[in-house]
Design a protein around this motif. Structure first.
Motif, short mmCIF file in Angstrom:
data_model
loop_
_atom_site.label_atom_id
_atom_site.label_comp_id
_atom_site.label_asym_id
_atom_site.label_seq_id
_atom_site.Cartn_x
_atom_site.Cartn_y
_atom_site.Cartn_z
N SER A 165 30.63 37.62 13.39
CA SER A 165 31.60 38.09 14.40
C SER A 165 30.96 37.99 15.78
O SER A 165 29.81 38.38 15.96
N LYS A 166 31.69 37.45 16.74
CA LYS A 166 31.15 37.36 18.11
C LYS A 166 32.30 37.59 19.09
O LYS A 166 33.37 36.99 18.95
N ASN A 167 32.10 38.47 20.06
CA ASN A 167 33.12 38.79 21.08
C ASN A 167 34.49 39.09 20.45
O ASN A 167 35.52 38.55 20.87
N GLY A 168 34.47 39.92 19.43
CA GLY A 168 35.73 40.32 18.79
C GLY A 168 36.43 39.20 18.04
O GLY A 168 37.61 39.32 17.71
N LYS A 169 35.70 38.11 17.75
CA LYS A 169 36.30 37.02 16.96
C LYS A 169 35.46 36.80 15.71
O LYS A 169 34.23 36.87 15.76
N PHE A 170 36.12 36.49 14.63
CA PHE A 170 35.42 36.22 13.37
C PHE A 170 35.35 34.70 13.20
O PHE A 170 36.29 33.98 13.57
#
Lengths: 332, 332
Positions: B234-239
């Motif tokens: 997960s990065k910056n609220g994205k999977f």
């Protein structure tokens, strides 16, 4: 597949020869009749060595004991019934009993047929959840009924439904609610579960808490009456009641979903407590805050009463204690 | 309680006299042996009139048929097993068979003990879900195994797991996903369910879809490895993945809850498909979008194969078709 050690099956006589005991001693051991411990050990050892298998049918005829308990339930799809079946199976299995499972789909005629069938099959006892008020049960076979007091001759095991109703009201009040609502279905057959509303009302009356009762009819197929009631009691995004006690977890979940879909917050605006203590997938999380029935203890009590030889002293009704379990639909 | 119409129990001879047929004819009818229809009707009518009850134990000894099928399951708490038990009970009941239910809690030794026990009890057949790879099954008793191919001698009934895996991948792609993830537990015993990932991979490879496989170990007790994997991807609220196929509905629900608790939207950001088709309370709504196993049809197939006299022609493996069911964790 089978490990065939001998072509000829060993007989009781072979076991007697191997154990160096009389044939009658072997017979006594296999039929559970009293015999000296030393003989018992010798016979069992010999039987294991020879791979002797007791013919359970012949044993059933001779000893009039089948080591089989019939379990009669509406179904084993609903988690309440499937949990009960699971615990009964485990508890009876540990005591050397088999479980004959019959499901009735709530059909009174099928319930009677199941009872007749298992009685013919000479089971040692019956544990049942049945809704047929005219059930014809033979006096000859021990019978324990769960959740509905049939008559004073058939012992009934249930949870303490009355205290559960009181506890639900108490928890809602402790959580800050002051205008309570009960939602339950109208059961066509009186049962122990009817005491939930009585306990709820008793607590409210004793403690001077405002409370209302709403009955669902045929709730699964026609929810309109329920929706009308909720809509009629909602004004400017507020619901008239701040605490709801539902007769089952299934109803609690249905109510919660409808309130949330209508813009009400659970548990912020309205708190809900169900009854049963059912978990997702049978073992995961509670569906809602709930009054939990002690299903394992109820199964244990039913088995104990059933297998107790002194049937005359069996209690007419055993009510086991319930507990409150938080499941997200109350503030705590 | 019992409606005692006579003090003396009617005998087969009484039935013969009442029906005006020979004693041997009555015996044939009660033992299911061929006899003219007219005689059969007369005997059955007389038996009903007199309240004659066949002694099932004696019948079991004479006819070598017990009209009892053993059902061996890990438990009946999990909705997959309890549904299977429910359908088997209903289907066998309609055909005049009783169900002996034994639960094994996944314990290989207990599985063997259950098989031994029901074999001793002279059941007419066994339907089982077992995980003991060394199970010792007698050739003498018809056995149908569900969900795990034991060997070519024991017929196996399962759903079409491979197609289910393909279908899950296809549905995720049709819903706009292009970077797929499989999440499944590592089963210690090979079974039909292992084909789900194979079908999933096959679809992805054939259609050139990016895909990754992640295995949970001991997923219920220690979810840390799973949480680490999700967090790392997960990065910056994205999977990193936009479509997940989970080996079971239980895993799908666990994944969904963790993603939602971490600020990801299901199905907006990530779509999830489970496997099994399990419903809340056993009958309400699907827990998630899912590949549904046809449990009733599987129970029917198991019973059909078991009761078929021509065992030599029984198929080694019967795979019944699965269907995709929308349950809120995909876009449609």
């Amino acid at each position: 597949m089978s490990k065939k050690q001998n072509t000829r099956k060993p007989t009781m006589k072979d076991v007697a020869t191997e154990a160096n005991v009389a044939l009658g001693t072997v017979s006594k051991v296999f039929n559970g009749l009293p015999v000296g411990d030393e003989y018992k050990v010798r016979v069992e050892k010999a039987a294991r060595k020879l791979g002797y298998q007791v013919n359970e049918y012949a044993r059933g005829l001779r000893a009039s004991k089948t080591y089989t308990i019939a379990l009669i339930l509406p179904n084993v799809q609903h988690p309440f019934y499937s949990s009960m079946a699971d615990y009964c199976c485990e508890i009876l299995g540990k005591q050397g009993y088999r479980v004959l499972l019959a499901t009735t789909t709530y059909d009174p005629a099928l319930e009677q047929k199941c009872v007749d069938m298992v009685q013919q099959n000479k089971v040692d006892g019956i544990i049942g959840i049945t809704y047929n008020p005219d059930l014809d049960i033979s006096d000859d076979i021990p019978f324990v009924i769960i959740d509905r007091k049939f008559n004073n001759k058939v012992p009934c095991v249930s949870c303490d439904n009355f205290s559960g109703g009181e506890l639900a009201a108490q928890k809602l009040v402790e959580n800050g609610c002051n205008n309570l609502l009960f939602i339950g279905e109208s059961s066509p057959v009186a049962g122990e579960a009817d005491k939930r509303i009585l306990g709820f009302k008793s607590y409210c009356e004793t403690n001077d808490i405002k409370h209302t009762e709403f009955r669902l009819f045929d709730n699964e197929k026609n929810p309109d009456k329920f929706h009308d009631f909720i809509d009629k009691n909602s004004k400017n995004g507020k619901f008239a009641y701040d605490g709801i006690f539902c007769n089952t977890d299934f109803i609690a979940r249905m109510v919660m979903k409808y309130l949330r879909n209508n813009g009400l917050s659970v548990p912020e605006d309205v708190q809900i407590i169900g009854f049963d203590g059912i978990k997702n997938f049978g073992f995961d999380e509670y569906y809602c805050s709930t009054i939990r029935q002690p299903l394992r203890e109820m199964a244990e009590a039913a088995v104990d009463i059933l297998l107790n030889k002194d049937r005359a002293s069996a209690p007419a009704l055993v009510c086991l204690p319930v507990t409150y379990c938080y499941g997200g639909t109350t503030k705590k």
